[in-house]
Enzyme design. Structure first.
Site, PDB file in Angstrom:
ATOM      1  N   PRO A 153       0.834  -1.215   0.000  1.00 22.14           N
ATOM      2  CA  PRO A 153       0.000   0.000   0.000  1.00 22.14           C
ATOM      3  C   PRO A 153       0.863   1.257   0.000  1.00 22.14           C
ATOM      4  CG  PRO A 153      -0.570  -1.450   1.847  1.00 22.14           C
ATOM      5  CD  PRO A 153       0.656  -2.003   1.210  1.00 22.14           C
ATOM      6  N   LYS A 179       3.329   6.659   5.668  1.00 25.21           N
ATOM      7  CA  LYS A 179       2.738   5.448   5.098  1.00 25.21           C
ATOM      8  C   LYS A 179       2.121   4.566   6.170  1.00 25.21           C
ATOM      9  CE  LYS A 179       4.808   3.261   1.458  1.00 25.21           C
ATOM     10  NZ  LYS A 179       5.893   2.785   0.594  1.00 25.21           N
TER      11      LYS A 179
END
Ligand SMILES: [Zn+2]
Length: 270
Positions: free
Chosen positions: A2, A54
């Site tokens: 991701p 992130k």
């Protein structure tokens, strides 16, 4: 893995169901998540759920003595919330690594490949990544110039550096450069002011659109509800080798940079 839009999607979906909930019990089932001893959470209220670089950052109150949990999803990590009367889906049950029992429902962390990590911090500042967030209002043309600092690295590899702009991975780096009309082989420090402005604008535009589409799903990414993102429909170059560029019809090319594939259009990215 991701990237920024996928992590933002998970944080935005979890915030409305988690904020205001109190922790009854934290059970960590995977010893690898105990590298750091978790703080006592019982009775603490979840104050915020947001993306930090992130990672998904969960703030546990009270405000005077908070604790922050940063969850890195890595390849297959998945955070999801389930009401008390709904059993976790079979995949989550099989790969469950941690469970937060809350005063309403449960927050589950499942991870088939077990690369995901938990990190605990006493302040938000300590959880902040080294790089700047590409969607931060603090990132302007001047700040970008400082980050570039005459680097001779190629622009694609530079975009993947997490100590400059945080959260951009292989998919969005290719998409951003195509949107900006910049060759991935250009040295970042050699970009002229106009190209730098285009790079900054394209970065914001592509990431914002991808967030709106709840991210990109190829094989592993699922959002907090176990659904796939839909941005793969809009990809202009990534994994489109030999297919015509949507802008100029030149076949998309693939090159390898730093052992990663870069997709670009030789026609409109010069
Ligand atoms: Zn093109």
């Amino acid at each position: 893995m991701p990237e920024l839009p996928e992590v933002e999607t998970v944080a935005r979906q979890l915030a409305p169901v988690l904020v205001g909930r109190r922790v009854l019990e934290l059970r960590i089932l995977d010893p690898r998540l105990r590298v750091q001893r978790p703080p006592r959470l019982t009775g603490r209220r979840i104050e915020a759920v947001e993306r930090c670089g992130k990672r998904v950052l969960i703030e546990f109150g009270p405000a005077g003595d908070p604790r922050f949990l940063a969850v890195h999803l890595r390849m297959t990590g998945r955070l999801s919330w389930r009401p008390d009367d709904v059993a976790p889906d079979p995949t989550s049950r099989k790969h469950l690594r941690a469970q937060f029992r809350l005063d309403r429902g449960r927050l589950l962390f499942a991870d088939a490949r077990r690369f995901g990590t938990f990190a605990w911090y006493p302040t938000r500042a300590e959880a902040e990544p080294a790089g700047i967030d590409p969607l931060s209002p603090q990132l302007d043309a001047h700040r970008l110039d400082l980050l570039i600092d005459h680097s001779v690295q190629n622009v694609k590899t530079w975009l993947l550096r997490q100590d400059r702009l945080v959260g951009i991975g292989n998919i969005y780096a290719s998409e951003i450069l195509h949107a900006a009309g910049i060759s991935p082989q250009s040295a970042i420090g050699a970009l002229d002011p106009l190209q730098r402005r285009r790079l900054l604008a394209a970065t914001r535009r592509i990431l914002t659109r991808a967030i709106r589409a709840c991210g990109t799903t190829f094989s592993d990414f699922e959002d907090a509800y176990g659904l796939s993102g839909s941005y793969q429909r809009y990809l202009a170059v990534y994994e489109r080798e030999d297919r015509p560029c949507r802008r100029c019809a030149t076949p998309i090319a693939r090159v390898v940079q730093g052992q990663r594939s870069t997709y670009h259009c030789p026609g409109c990215q010069r």
